[in-house]
Design a protein around this motif. Structure first.
Motif, PDB file in Angstrom:
ATOM      1  N   ARG A  98       0.749  -0.989  -0.248  1.00 49.79           N
ATOM      2  CA  ARG A  98       0.033   0.021   0.087  1.00 49.79           C
ATOM      3  C   ARG A  98       1.107   1.286   0.033  1.00 49.79           C
ATOM      4  N   ASN A  99       1.650   1.555  -1.124  1.00 51.48           N
ATOM      5  CA  ASN A  99       2.484   2.491  -1.098  1.00 51.48           C
ATOM      6  C   ASN A  99       1.883   3.952  -0.767  1.00 51.48           C
ATOM      7  N   LYS A 100       0.651   4.268  -1.119  1.00 51.48           N
ATOM      8  CA  LYS A 100       0.067   5.502  -0.849  1.00 51.48           C
ATOM      9  C   LYS A 100       0.229   5.825   0.636  1.00 51.48           C
ATOM     10  N   GLU A 101      -0.024   4.647   1.303  1.00 50.02           N
ATOM     11  CA  GLU A 101      -0.247   4.899   2.757  1.00 50.02           C
ATOM     12  C   GLU A 101       1.392   5.058   3.446  1.00 50.02           C
ATOM     13  N   ALA A 102       2.337   4.195   2.694  1.00 49.44           N
ATOM     14  CA  ALA A 102       3.552   4.370   2.905  1.00 49.44           C
ATOM     15  C   ALA A 102       4.023   5.861   2.863  1.00 49.44           C
ATOM     16  N   ILE A 103       3.574   6.414   1.756  1.00 48.73           N
ATOM     17  CA  ILE A 103       4.221   7.905   1.355  1.00 48.73           C
ATOM     18  C   ILE A 103       3.480   8.677   2.570  1.00 48.73           C
ATOM     19  N   ALA A 104       2.172   8.382   3.157  1.00 46.97           N
ATOM     20  CA  ALA A 104       1.630   9.477   4.050  1.00 46.97           C
ATOM     21  C   ALA A 104       2.329   9.102   5.369  1.00 46.97           C
ATOM     22  N   ALA A 105       2.742   7.910   5.859  1.00 49.88           N
ATOM     23  CA  ALA A 105       3.426   7.529   7.101  1.00 49.88           C
ATOM     24  C   ALA A 105       4.763   8.449   7.094  1.00 49.88           C
ATOM     25  N   TYR A 106       5.549   8.042   5.722  1.00 53.17           N
ATOM     26  CA  TYR A 106       6.785   8.597   5.775  1.00 53.17           C
ATOM     27  C   TYR A 106       6.737  10.368   5.670  1.00 53.17           C
ATOM     28  N   GLU A 107       5.816  10.827   5.018  1.00 53.54           N
ATOM     29  CA  GLU A 107       5.626  12.413   5.079  1.00 53.54           C
ATOM     30  C   GLU A 107       5.387  12.905   6.550  1.00 53.54           C
ATOM     31  N   ILE A 108       4.615  12.315   7.343  1.00 54.72           N
ATOM     32  CA  ILE A 108       4.531  12.477   8.672  1.00 54.72           C
ATOM     33  C   ILE A 108       5.834  12.688   9.610  1.00 54.72           C
ATOM     34  N   ALA A 109       6.312  11.495   8.966  1.00 47.49           N
ATOM     35  CA  ALA A 109       7.777  11.391   9.865  1.00 47.49           C
ATOM     36  C   ALA A 109       8.858  12.468   9.338  1.00 47.49           C
ATOM     37  N   VAL A 110       8.943  12.751   8.326  1.00 40.62           N
ATOM     38  CA  VAL A 110       9.731  13.747   7.782  1.00 40.62           C
ATOM     39  C   VAL A 110       9.315  15.294   8.454  1.00 40.62           C
ATOM     40  N   ALA A 117      17.154  10.357   8.243  1.00 37.40           N
ATOM     41  CA  ALA A 117      17.894  10.061   7.072  1.00 37.40           C
ATOM     42  C   ALA A 117      16.972   8.824   6.613  1.00 37.40           C
ATOM     43  N   ASP A 118      16.573   7.841   7.552  1.00 39.17           N
ATOM     44  CA  ASP A 118      15.755   6.856   6.969  1.00 39.17           C
ATOM     45  C   ASP A 118      14.410   7.220   6.451  1.00 39.17           C
ATOM     46  N   ALA A 119      13.846   8.039   7.031  1.00 40.68           N
ATOM     47  CA  ALA A 119      12.695   8.527   6.774  1.00 40.68           C
ATOM     48  C   ALA A 119      12.554   9.221   5.544  1.00 40.68           C
ATOM     49  N   LEU A 120      13.713   9.991   5.272  1.00 43.17           N
ATOM     50  CA  LEU A 120      13.757  10.737   4.002  1.00 43.17           C
ATOM     51  C   LEU A 120      14.155   9.765   2.846  1.00 43.17           C
ATOM     52  N   SER A 121      14.869   9.018   3.090  1.00 42.79           N
ATOM     53  CA  SER A 121      15.292   8.106   2.141  1.00 42.79           C
ATOM     54  C   SER A 121      14.076   7.040   1.711  1.00 42.79           C
ATOM     55  N   ASN A 122      13.455   6.678   2.681  1.00 45.93           N
ATOM     56  CA  ASN A 122      12.191   5.814   2.243  1.00 45.93           C
ATOM     57  C   ASN A 122      11.145   6.598   1.564  1.00 45.93           C
ATOM     58  N   LEU A 123      11.034   7.841   1.900  1.00 52.22           N
ATOM     59  CA  LEU A 123       9.919   8.581   1.377  1.00 52.22           C
ATOM     60  C   LEU A 123      10.159   8.742  -0.161  1.00 52.22           C
ATOM     61  N   ALA A 124      11.722   8.962  -0.268  1.00 57.28           N
ATOM     62  CA  ALA A 124      12.228   9.355  -1.776  1.00 57.28           C
ATOM     63  C   ALA A 124      11.699   7.995  -2.590  1.00 57.28           C
TER      64      ALA A 124
END
Length: 135
Positions: A98-110, A117-124
């Motif tokens: 569920r990549n859209k939900e992953a993006i949302a989680a990473y955006e909140i983390a960032v 670094a991990d959240a930024l990399s994973n978001l990218a």
């Protein structure tokens, strides 16, 4: 160290913090089943202790048990909804299906921790998977 973790747990086996410390030590030895068991013991002693909840989420992910990991991640998020590590772990699980939900989680983390670094990399990576091109 191993001797400290073992001494702590031997002296006070019903201490959630000592159980968590032992599990962290066992993680370094790749004893995943023991790690999971000890984290669960720590949580049973103190269900409001954040560290073993988050660490168990990570251990269960490594074992491939994403459904059970989700249970403990949600418990950790209930205790600490702004924890970047838990949000990053949540994104890692969502990324697979569920990549859209992953993006949302990473955006909140960032947003919470812009230099993580991990959240930024994973978001990218997730954005790239979703078709976003970086210049």
């Amino acid at each position: 160290t191993q001797s400290n973790a073992l001494a702590d747990i031997n002296n006070d086996p019903d201490n959630a913090e000592h159980c968590n410390g032992l599990a962290v030590f066992l993680t370094k030895q790749n004893k995943i089943e023991e790690v999971i068991s000890v984290y669960k013991k720590s949580i049973s002693i103190d269900p409001d202790y954040f560290k073993p909840l988050s660490n168990l989420d990570d251990a269960l992910q490594k074992r491939g048990d994403l459904e059970e990991a989700n249970k403990y991640r949600n418990m950790a998020l209930t205790l600490s909804p702004d924890n970047v590590i838990v949000l990053n772990n949540m994104g890692a699980i969502f990324y697979k299906k569920r990549n859209k939900e992953a993006i949302a989680a990473y955006e909140i983390a960032v947003a919470l921790e812009p230099d993580h670094a991990d959240a930024l990399s994973n978001l990218a990576v997730s954005l790239s998977k979703d078709g976003v091109q970086f210049v």
